[in-house]
Design an enzyme around this catalytic site. Structure first.
Site, short mmCIF file in Angstrom:
data_model
loop_
_atom_site.label_atom_id
_atom_site.label_comp_id
_atom_site.label_asym_id
_atom_site.label_seq_id
_atom_site.Cartn_x
_atom_site.Cartn_y
_atom_site.Cartn_z
N CYS A 7 59.26 15.46 144.01
CA CYS A 7 60.26 16.47 143.63
C CYS A 7 60.98 15.87 142.44
O CYS A 7 61.40 14.70 142.49
CB CYS A 7 61.24 16.70 144.79
N CYS A 28 58.91 21.42 138.15
CA CYS A 28 59.38 21.55 139.52
C CYS A 28 58.14 21.67 140.42
O CYS A 28 57.35 22.61 140.26
CB CYS A 28 60.23 22.82 139.61
N GLY A 87 63.69 24.44 147.51
CA GLY A 87 62.83 23.84 148.54
C GLY A 87 62.93 24.45 149.91
O GLY A 87 62.06 24.26 150.75
N1 DGL Z 1 63.08 19.89 141.52
C1 DGL Z 1 62.28 20.65 142.40
C2 DGL Z 1 60.92 20.01 142.70
O1 DGL Z 1 60.39 19.28 141.89
C3 DGL Z 1 62.88 21.31 143.63
C4 DGL Z 1 64.28 21.13 144.02
C5 DGL Z 1 64.83 22.28 144.86
O2 DGL Z 1 64.66 22.27 146.08
O3 DGL Z 1 65.42 23.16 144.25
O4 DGL Z 1 60.32 20.28 143.71
#
Ligand code: DGL
Length: 258
Positions: A180, A70, A40
């Site tokens: 997220c 993600c 992110g």
């Molecule tokens: N799990 C990820 C999302 O859905 C991002 C997490 C990260 O910052 O790595 O945006």
């Protein structure tokens, strides 16, 4: 059929858990890009590079389709991935549309990573579905770090969330969008700070509905839920790490109905 899920870390397990709950006759691959988490706060160019490597690894490992579980990698890299690879590639975006539909004019708080919140993809979506400007955006990168440390509650998490939510008049909100996939682990910590009646809306169910429909899969009792785990291209075989994934899936299964 083999379906792969890809995320920077443990967030995408929330999407995998939704797929597993339907017990299809499918073998799953799960790829956590642990060498590069968090996504992110990285650049779009870096994410295109990481996502390209992950998807090419997964297709070489026999995946028939890839779910980018993600929101951040989707925002940065989905167009590139679809141009680059011919296999079906599914993405995720913050579930703003269903949240607005369910809240009947009340405000909606969209929680996501800084990259997701600044990319054009989300702003195009908001232009299309939120003409009355009912959605407010809040980056919560700290939750990704907490999740990767398996710290889902406790005083540090509560302080972080309390400070982040302080500027908002929460009584005006009808829904919180978990934009997220890592944020699904914090539903109980968030619920403790939000007024009763605010709904959580995430993209897991909608994404899996779309994946199953497109690939012609149906839910059934036959699937045994075999998952092969990888971390940045290395197969996970350590029983302690595999156990960790099973515990996380159990937590997500418990939180799914909150
Ligand atoms: N799990 C990820 C999302 O859905 C991002 C997490 C990260 O910052 O790595 O945006």
């Amino acid at each position: 059929m083999r379906i792969a899920f890809f995320d920077s870390g443990i967030g995408g397990l929330s999407v995998l858990e939704e797929a597993l709950s339907r017990r299809p006759e499918v073998e799953f691959l799960y790829y956590a890009d642990t060498d590069h988490v968090p996504y992110g706060q990285k650049s779009r160019a870096a994410l295109i590079d990481y996502a390209g490597s992950a998807v090419s690894f997964l297709l070489a490992a026999g995946a028939d389709a890839v779910v980018v579980a993600c929101n951040t990698a989707t925002a940065a890299a989905i167009d590139f991935l679809r141009e680059q690879f011919s296999a079906p590639i599914f993405g995720m975006e913050p579930a703003v549309k269903p949240a607005l539909a369910e809240t009947a004019g009340r405000r909606v708080l969209v929680l996501a990573t800084p990259l997701t919140l600044r990319e054009q993809k989300l702003h195009h979506l908001l232009d299309a579905v939120d003409p009355a400007h009912c959605a407010d955006l809040l980056p919560l990168p700290g939750l990704v770090a907490f999740a990767e440390r398996r710290e889902f509650d406790g005083p540090a998490v509560q302080d972080y969330l309390q400070q982040a939510l302080a500027p908002f008049t929460l009584a005006n909100y009808g829904a919180v969008v978990l934009g997220c996939t890592h944020f699904n682990y914090f539903k109980d910590s968030l619920a403790a700070l939000l007024p009763a009646g605010i709904q959580f809306v995430d993209g897991c169910r909608g994404t899996i509905n779309h994946v199953f429909h497109t690939l012609g899969l149906s839910a059934g009792d036959a699937g045994v839920g075999t998952v092969h785990y990888f971390q940045s291209g290395r197969a996970v075989t350590d029983p302690v790490q595999l156990d960790d994934y099973h515990i996380l899936l159990a937590r997500l299964s418990w939180l799914r109905h909150l």
